[in-house]
Every structure is written in C-alpha cells, then in structure tokens.
Design an enzyme around this catalytic site. Structure first.
Site, PDB file in Angstrom:
ATOM      1  N   GLU A   1      40.066  47.789  30.517  1.00  0.00           N
ATOM      2  CA  GLU A   1      40.367  47.295  29.173  1.00  0.00           C
ATOM      3  C   GLU A   1      40.074  48.586  28.107  1.00  0.00           C
ATOM      4  O   GLU A   1      40.632  48.692  27.226  1.00  0.00           O
ATOM      5  CB  GLU A   1      40.138  46.370  28.857  1.00  0.00           C
TER       6      GLU A   1
ATOM      7  N   ASP B   1      37.633  32.889  37.990  1.00  0.00           N
ATOM      8  CA  ASP B   1      37.192  32.330  38.997  1.00  0.00           C
ATOM      9  C   ASP B   1      36.881  30.745  38.819  1.00  0.00           C
ATOM     10  O   ASP B   1      36.700  30.507  37.601  1.00  0.00           O
ATOM     11  CB  ASP B   1      36.077  32.673  39.793  1.00  0.00           C
TER      12      ASP B   1
END
Length: 299
Positions: free
Chosen positions: A75, A262
């Site tokens: 990123e 997650d």
C-alpha cells in the site's frame, strides 16, 4: 498549507496459527530477513490465516523468534508511486515521504508494529511536519459477528485494551491521570471516510465504531470475547489507540481506518493473499478519494 498525513501501517491481532510446510519455511528463509538465515535451523513456521504472509513465527531448537513481514508495504509503495514526492526523511528508523497526492499535501509513512512505534511515528509527524490531521490505515481483527473479512471499520473512538491499573482504582483500559477513557476520532474525517468509501468501494460493508488496541495478538475466542465484553469494540489491532492518544495530547484531529483481515480467533474464511490484494486496492482508493475531497475543500 499544513500537510494532511496518511499513515500506513499495522498488523491486526491475528488469528489461526498453522504449522508451516517445508515450502513455507523455505519461502520464509528467502523473503524474511533473518540473521544467520543460511545456517539457522527453521523447524516451524506459523501463520495467521491460510498462507498468511503478514506474520510468521520460527522456532529453532529451544529458541523462539518472531519475524514480521508486513503486507501494507504494498500500500505504501502504491501511494508513493501515485504522489509527487518533494522530500524524503528517515527518522527513528522510519521513512517519511512528503509530497502531493490528488492535489493535497501529504506525508506517507509506515511506522511498524506496536504502540510504541505508532506513538513515536505520530509525534514525529506532528513535531517535524507540523501536520494538521492524521489518517491512519491498516488491518484489524473483527470483534463482531456481522463484521466480516474485507469490511472496513472507521473509528468512533479508541481504547487501550491492555492498560490495566485496576489495582489503583481505575477501570480496565483507563490510563491513570488521563482526562479521558477513550480517544474520540474527528467526526468530520470519519464522515468523509465513510462517504468516500461508499463511493469508491461499494462492494464492502462500512462500520463506524470503537477500535481497541494492545501490544498483543488476539488468537483465541476466550480473549476475543473478554475484550469484546469489556470494551464493546468493533475490531482489535496493535497501533490505533497509541496514535489516537498522541494526536489527542497534541490536539491534532485524526481518524483510524481498519480493513478486517480476520475474526480475531481461530477461524478463517478467506486466504490471505486474496484479502491482501483486495485490502490494498480498497485502501489506496479510499485514501486517494479522501485527499481529492480535502483538496477540493481547500481550493
């Protein structure tokens, strides 16, 4: 005009730990900097989720070592490629990249893992670059059933879930002598993030709620449920509250944005490479969209 800051960093509080295959161990040896990597006996590699490159554990004999491999570097790289860079500065082991993105002055930096790194990074941004806002992006573990992998949580406020001065009469999470229990994000930045995300990433769900932070990987349901019950958080990670506290003390507006990687327990429903690719694309589009909107307001 003072710079808007985009801080790109953060690992989530991770979930499932899996025994590494020979292939994974060899991949780790090649890709993750390890001292004496040619001679060390890597007997075990662990992962958060399936084929997760975010963090790996290695055991050699009785020696326990941890090495981090940070997906958010992708990123940072993409944002740097899309901005006009005017200055680069390395301080406290962090590379600060100053320039213009979508017409807005920015500084892009990855702080590394944990609350100390995050706080140091934020203070440098304030002291050296005189920033007028901090926008922190990263990944986190979900604390709510309805918040799924790939969704986005925008901070309403942030709390340190590992601060414990209960013996001195403080509630769990309260920093002694601090004037607030939680650190409230800037509402205007949060609203802008929500608006832009719905425009540029319509395929994901966006939630607005509390982010809880601690220097701890949350890897089991019992710990997750305890944190969720105590703090009513939407997601858990390892840097946001330190960024929020530093910004609060310096009276600098901020917002923390977390892609869910997650479920902060031992479950996983998306392989990590797939999540990483999607999360990076979502985050870069969101950051660019926010910068474009901020630049238009200042024009």
């Amino acid at each position: 005009m003072l710079p808007i800051i985009t801080m790109v960093l953060s690992l989530s509080a991770c979930g499932k730990t899996l025994k590494g295959t020979d292939g994974l161990i060899e991949k780790a040896r090649e890709e993750i900097p390890i001292s004496d990597s040619d001679t060390i006996d890597l007997q075990y590699a662990g992962m958060c989720g399936n084929d997760n490159r975010a963090i790996a554990w290695f055991i050699s004999g009785n020696e326990y070592q941890k090495h981090y491999y940070l997906p958010m570097e992708v990123e940072v790289k993409e944002l740097k490629e899309q901005m006009q860079i005017t200055r680069q500065l390395t301080k406290a082991g962090m590379e600060f990249c100053e320039g213009i993105l979508e017409g807005q002055d920015v500084v892009v930096v990855r702080s590394g893992v944990g609350k100390v790194n995050a706080a140091v990074c934020t203070q440098i941004l304030i002291d050296v670059f005189d920033v007028k806002a901090v926008i922190n992006t990263g990944i986190a573990g979900s604390l709510k059933a309805e918040i799924n992998i790939g969704d986005l949580v925008i901070s309403s406020d942030l709390v340190h879930h590992d601060m414990d001065a209960v013996s001195f009469g403080y509630p769990k999470g309260q920093i002694p002598q601090m004037d607030v229990f939680s650190f409230e994000a800037d509402r205007a930045l949060a609203d802008l993030a929500e608006k832009v995300c719905e425009e540029v990433n319509p395929e994901i769900q966006v939630f607005h709620g509390r982010v809880v932070s601690g220097d701890q990987f949350i890897a089991d349901k019992e710990t997750k449920e305890n944190i969720s019950t105590l703090f009513a958080g939407y997601c858990t990670e390892m840097e946001g509250a330190a960024i929020a506290q530093t910004a609060h003390l310096n009276e600098v507006p901020f917002v923390v944005l977390r892609a869910i990687s997650d479920k902060a327990d031992d479950s996983a429903s998306m392989d990590y490479p797939t999540f990483e690719k999607q999360a990076v694309a979502h985050s870069v589009r969101l950051v660019r969209g926010m910068m474009k909107n901020l630049a238009a307001k200042e024009a």
